[in-house]
Design an enzyme around this catalytic site. Sequence first.
Site, PDB file in Angstrom:
ATOM      1  N   HIS B 104       0.833  -1.201   0.000  1.00 20.56           N
ATOM      2  CA  HIS B 104       0.000   0.000   0.000  1.00 20.56           C
ATOM      3  C   HIS B 104       0.865   1.248   0.000  1.00 20.56           C
ATOM      4  CE1 HIS B 104      -2.717   2.892   2.462  1.00 20.56           C
ATOM      5  NE2 HIS B 104      -3.085   2.971   1.211  1.00 20.56           N
ATOM      6  N   HIS B 123      -1.296   1.528   8.070  1.00 16.80           N
ATOM      7  CA  HIS B 123      -2.739   1.623   7.834  1.00 16.80           C
ATOM      8  C   HIS B 123      -3.445   0.301   8.105  1.00 16.80           C
ATOM      9  CE1 HIS B 123      -0.594   4.617   5.286  1.00 16.80           C
ATOM     10  NE2 HIS B 123      -1.442   5.428   5.872  1.00 16.80           N
TER      11      HIS B 123
END
Lengths: 839, 175
Positions: B104, B123
């Site tokens: 990501h 995250h």
Amino acid sequence: MAYKRNIDRLPIPPRDARVQNVTCHFCIVGCGYKAYSWPVDRQGGNAAAQNAFNANLAEQQPAETANWYSPAMYNIVRQNGKDVHLVIKPDVECSVNAGLGSIRGARMAEMSYSRTTGTQAQRLTDPLVWRYGGMSPTSWDDAVALVAEVTRRVVEEQGEDGLIVSAFDHGGAGGGYENTWATGKLYFESMKVKNIRIHNRPAYNSEVHGSRDMGVGELNNCYEDAELADTIMVVGANPLETQTNYFLNHWVPNLRGTSLDKKRREMPNEPHAAGRIIIVDPRRTVTVAACETEAGKENVLHLAINSGTDLALFNALLTEVAARGWVDRPFIAASTSGYDAAAAANRTTIEEAARITGLSADDIRKAAAWIAEPKQGGARRRTMFAYEKGLIWGNDNYRTNQSLVNLALATGNVGRPGGGCVRLGGHQEGYSRPSDAHVGRPAAYVDQLLIGGRGGVHHIWACDHFKTTLNASEFKRAYKRRTDLVKAAMDGVPAGDRAAQVDAIMGAIRQGGLFSVDMDIVPTQIGTCAHVVLPAATAGEMNLTSMNGERRMRLTERYMDPPGQSLPDCLIVVKLAQALERSWRAAGKGDIADKFKGYDWISEEDAFNDGYRKHERGGEHVTYARLRAMGTNGFQEPATGYQEAGGQGGRGNLPAGSTAAPGVIVGTKRLYSDGRFGKPDGKATFASTQWRGFQAEGKQAEKDKFRFLVNNGRANHIWQSAYLDQQNDFVRDRFPLPYIEMNPADMAELRLTQGDLVEVFNDNGATQAMAWPTPSARRGETFMLFAYPTGVQGNVVSKGVNEFIIPNYKQTWGNIRKIADAPESVRHLTFKPQEYRQA
Amino acid sequence: MSHCDRLADGGRRFFLMRGAVAAAGAAAVAGVASAPAEAAPSLARVTYPVTRLANLRDLKVNEPVQVAYPDADSPGVIVKLGTRVEGGAGPDGDVVAFSTLCPHKGFPLFYRTDDRSLNCPGHYSRFDCEKGGLQIWGQATANLAQFRLRVDRNGDIQAEGVDELIYGRLSNVLS
């Protein structure tokens, strides 16, 4: 094995790549992206001078780099008839997402139509008409002439109530100002259609009538308020998965304490601490876990209420903050009316609320203190209230919505920094239509009309009721029966004999049949019943304007061609309106035909100029060129003026002391910052909102009869009804079936193991899912993915609605039984807990 | 043409074009779908180095060892899971290796021994080491890049390829 793309090299965007503005067309957050495109036979080089990122790409790039894109951000598409490389990559300059890309939006490129790479081969490319026992491609003129002819004949026989419409009314891929205006002009101006509904609910209504009726529009704050609040109270929402980058980029900094400098800077005369959060949700979501990680468990209050009892909680909180003297008396006096009456009417003791909600009295008291106990030195505590489908699609929508707004108003938290009482939203917004007053309130329960044999022709704009409605089992049975009558009639007459075709169709309609016209970008499940399918373009294949959850309006530029013959919805409207005009005129009804004039648009910009520019507040300041210049940050609606480039004066009402940069549309950061609300006297109105148990008909009996709560909602991987994801290998591999989260002990009792295929059933219908053992799920409470194509949760949702025809998806109960062992398609999957825990 | 047919055709094309990469080629696809495919782009793989990551005797069950592949700037982890998994190497079919840059945003993943997952503190993404790096939950638009392994007769574990693009580089092998 997990799905892998086996892509280990991607082309480098060259220095002269074309760069365009993109706002993600999925959720309401509207993250900013940039589209890079360049000719397919070229690419840049590793040297900084040779690539669009101005970076040495021969080196590993660091975390959070802007100089990289993932395979999902890449495709080869057509642009002005030529193949180009396309990269759609999050924009670090956008204040919404600051370079973050979600698992949904960061796949926009991969989920674009490409005849070269084969992605989204499902996209509709031609008008289709039911012929020879199937859907056959035809010309636009042929298809719309048939639609117009049947529509006119139905209206002649049944009046305009015989035309039933299902239509998008949002932004992004759910409409946009261009397309909502066009459809609104057709159905509300050229006609006065009142049997119309919206994509996810069976009537034409607001999901937040309650808030609006109090004079409080539902998108009244800005995303920065989540960074400034002392406390965030979030109700029935799971923002980590459904407003991902709003949560990550604006809530998390507050919970981590990294927005403290901003708090001190913007609100210097009061003490500040890292934010706390109250989460009202029967389910422990990944949002709860993330908040605990960031803020510490001591700063997170998860109120895991009994499903559907929010109203009792909010009334008790109002009673408690009033009793403690924590209400904002000056604000109440200056900006509201009806407080004392509402406070008396809604009085609910903490003990009573504890009994109804299942919460502890201590937790309710703690929540009241976190919301409203004055800070050290007596400063008012700033609390932001946010809610979404858990409330909106929950028990007693109208009153529950109002009871939360009561609490926000009483504590002075609307229109001020660190406050707001806002829905979080689903799609972006993009509503611009002529008045819908003729629709009435309550609006018609359109699904029941369709089930009951009413209406003769159905126009569907980007809706798939088969996946996204309540009472879906019965709806599908009735809809298929009615549309099959028409198909059989059409099959009985040569397709090329138009007059005979229309006569046959009308004959079937008189027998209870329904003629179905489906406008969409992909084949849908309801579209399998359609007689005409018209192919639409989506954002990026057309220029499209929308606004996000803080009213931030941007223009997504057209960066690729629409598939085949597909057209922007607003230009499909042009074709339909012109065909209707011709049809009425040929029938000798010139007066009716004249109502379909005024659609002389060549482009989507023409529709924008006819609609938003002329009809929306501040629209006169907004043009495509100005929006294009304002990039992915745009401005916050409503516009109040335009500051000319060079800072020379400007037009409109520039706020005093405006520091607008040159060449910008001046917007509005927060609504109601002047303390004046949307009522004639400028005062927000408190509401009486007494608890009345499960409001929708049949819900209590369903709860009593069935064992499991079938709570439902979205998953991080998937956007909306998976209309694009269903053709994305990454998602299709991960979720071949919808999942249902179950407590492991419940699974053991039902002799279920992970991945087993189960049937969820009740008196409304049945559906299927794969079982996902979830230790944090409470006994007897499940959570099923909503609106998934391979298992529609709406099948088991009753037809019960509130007084304004708002569905009640969340309070659904059913039983569960095993259908089969885990099918092959799920055996490679993981069923470990989704929740992140620190090392 | 029913919608079902369209979906099925679309699916077949998709797998041929992207799943099997260059080998399938455009020729295998032409004629399958109603809309004929045009010339596919070249998706030729990069040439990977063969790199010794560890020897079998260095590995203890569920104790990850830090490695790097295809070069020193691409950190990863090798772990003996203790149970045979699809794609596992070695005599017990249980040795796997993954990039530890989150696909990501490139934050370093950490290994949880209690559920044999790699986790991102940035995250909250989670990847299952027992399922080929499948993303359990998270923000990445890809499952986790896995290093393809071969075990020599002497127990040396050689990495010889990667199945996804590694975060932060547009070519897995930098040049």
